[in-house]
Design an enzyme around this catalytic site. Structure first.
Site, mmCIF file in Angstrom:
data_model
loop_
_atom_site.group_PDB
_atom_site.id
_atom_site.type_symbol
_atom_site.label_atom_id
_atom_site.label_comp_id
_atom_site.label_asym_id
_atom_site.label_seq_id
_atom_site.Cartn_x
_atom_site.Cartn_y
_atom_site.Cartn_z
ATOM 1 C CE LYS A 196 55.079 29.423 86.465
ATOM 2 N NZ LYS A 196 54.354 28.882 87.614
ATOM 3 C CE LYS A 249 58.099 26.745 86.226
ATOM 4 N NZ LYS A 249 56.966 26.741 87.068
HETATM 5 C C1 PBG Z 1 52.557 26.497 89.515
HETATM 6 C C2 PBG Z 1 53.770 25.949 88.867
HETATM 7 C C3 PBG Z 1 53.902 25.416 87.566
HETATM 8 C C4 PBG Z 1 55.210 24.934 87.487
HETATM 9 C C5 PBG Z 1 55.817 25.214 88.702
HETATM 10 N N1 PBG Z 1 54.910 25.863 89.519
HETATM 11 C C6 PBG Z 1 52.944 25.211 86.481
HETATM 12 C C7 PBG Z 1 52.353 26.324 85.765
HETATM 13 O O1 PBG Z 1 52.699 27.488 85.936
HETATM 14 O O2 PBG Z 1 51.441 26.009 85.005
HETATM 15 C C8 PBG Z 1 55.800 24.233 86.300
HETATM 16 C C9 PBG Z 1 56.939 23.340 86.615
HETATM 17 C C10 PBG Z 1 57.324 22.404 85.535
HETATM 18 O O3 PBG Z 1 56.793 22.426 84.413
HETATM 19 O O4 PBG Z 1 58.202 21.594 85.814
HETATM 20 N N2 PBG Z 1 52.127 27.730 89.073
#
Ligand code: PBG
Length: 328
Positions: A196, A249
């Site tokens: 991520k 992601k």
């Molecule tokens: C929580 C999380 C996030 C997303 C999914 N889980 C936000 C972040 O890390 O700030 C982002 C999902 C999206 O942008 O569609 N940590």
């Protein structure tokens, strides 16, 4: 290989029937996952301004959205909670009657065929908006693990079908796996957000989930966009700790990572086409500059071609509908 004029690429492109005979990647709605945002109340439905077609709803409305998704051919949803109160320990994340726990109970009871995946993170529940315990401006790793493990068990007790940790703390998959096993949930799969990246594409999500950090950013725990080797390392660490499937992601800016992860691991790979990627397309669609359905289909193809088995998309219902209608 034969060459022009012996070989003519256009021969198999002449009609849709011919094109479909030689199509290398075939799409089906089966691997799609629709993210849903749930909040307290009844009869509540608020659109997210930056994400046309996406709402934040109370549990009763969420059940309708779950049913509609299933009707459209989408078999799984990914749940995010927006609690009524936040605190320094993210206690809403692991509360017995927390918003996600309530939602999971109702969804699994009323739409039992739907696969319910719970996002597991603390940022939506923390008053400071970070994904872990904050002390002197620093997000502490090890004290956060305990809270994540508690949240996982409480989501499991509510009836979640898959647990998806998105916090990016070190060692969290191992901690969650151990806690789940100890609580008797040895069969519950973990889909880890393994690679991520700290991304500018999460903006609209943070509006929707009300989860922007009040100070600093997430670069101290989410990955540097420059690093593909490290992404593989993250993936292998999570698999060694017990992840059953891994996620990359955002999606399109990291196609190379998706492909590598699939090739190198052979594990189920999920790609998350995130809020900002979706918002950009929908905004251009509203201006008449792009056709959202065509773009979403093309992106779905790209992600499948790169090796993604699971595609998480805010456009999952639109995609499922387009797939039913066939090529236009
Ligand atoms: C929580 C999380 C996030 C997303 C999914 N889980 C936000 C972040 O890390 O700030 C982002 C999902 C999206 O942008 O569609 N940590």
């Amino acid at each position: 290989m034969s060459r022009f004029p012996l070989y003519r690429s256009r021969r198999f492109r002449r009609t849709e029937s011919l094109r479909s005979l030689v199509r290398e990647t075939r799409l089906s709605a089966e691997g799609l996952v629709l993210p849903l945002f749930v909040m307290p109340g009844t009869g509540v439905r608020e659109n997210v301004a930056s994400m046309p077609g996406v709402d934040r709803t109370s549990v009763d409305e969420l059940v309708r959205d779950g049913e509609a998704a299933l009707q459209a051919g989408v078999r799984a949803v990914l749940l995010f909670g927006i609690p009524s109160k936040k605190d320094e320990r993210g206690s809403g994340a692991y509360a017995e009657d927390g918003i996600v726990q309530q939602a999971v109970r109702r969804l699994t009871e009323e739409v039992p065929e739907l696969v319910v995946i719970t996002d597991l993170c603390l940022c939506e529940y923390m008053s400071h908006g970070h994904c872990g315990v904050l002390e002197d401006g620093e997000v502490l790793n090890d004290p956060t693990l305990e809270l994540l493990a508690r949240t996982a068990v409480s989501q499991a007790r509510a009836g979640a079908d898959v647990i998806a940790p998105s916090d990016m703390m070190d060692g969290r998959v191992g901690a969650i796996r151990a806690a789940l096993d100890e609580a008797g949930f040895t069969e519950l799969p973990i889909l880890s957000y393994a690679a991520k990246f700290a991304s500018a594409f999460y903006g609209p999500f943070r509006d929707a989930a009300d989860s922007s950090p009040t100070s600093g950013d997430r670069r101290g725990y989410q990955m540097d966009a420059a690093n593909a080797d490290e992404a593989l390392r993250e993936v292998f660490l999570d698999l060694e700790e017990g992840a059953d499937a891994v996620m990359v992601k955002p999606a399109l800016p990291y196609l190379d990572v998706i492909q590598k992860v699939k090739e190198e691991t052979g594990y189920p790979v999920a790609a998350y086409h995130v809020s900002g990627e979706y918002a950009a397309i929908m905004a251009a669609h509203e201006k008449g500059w792009l056709d959202a359905d065509a773009c979403l289909l093309e992106i779905f193809l790209a992600l499948r071609r790169a090796g993604a088995d699971i595609v998480i998309s805010y456009g999952a219902r639109r995609l499922a509908r387009s797939l039913r209608q066939g090529p236009g």
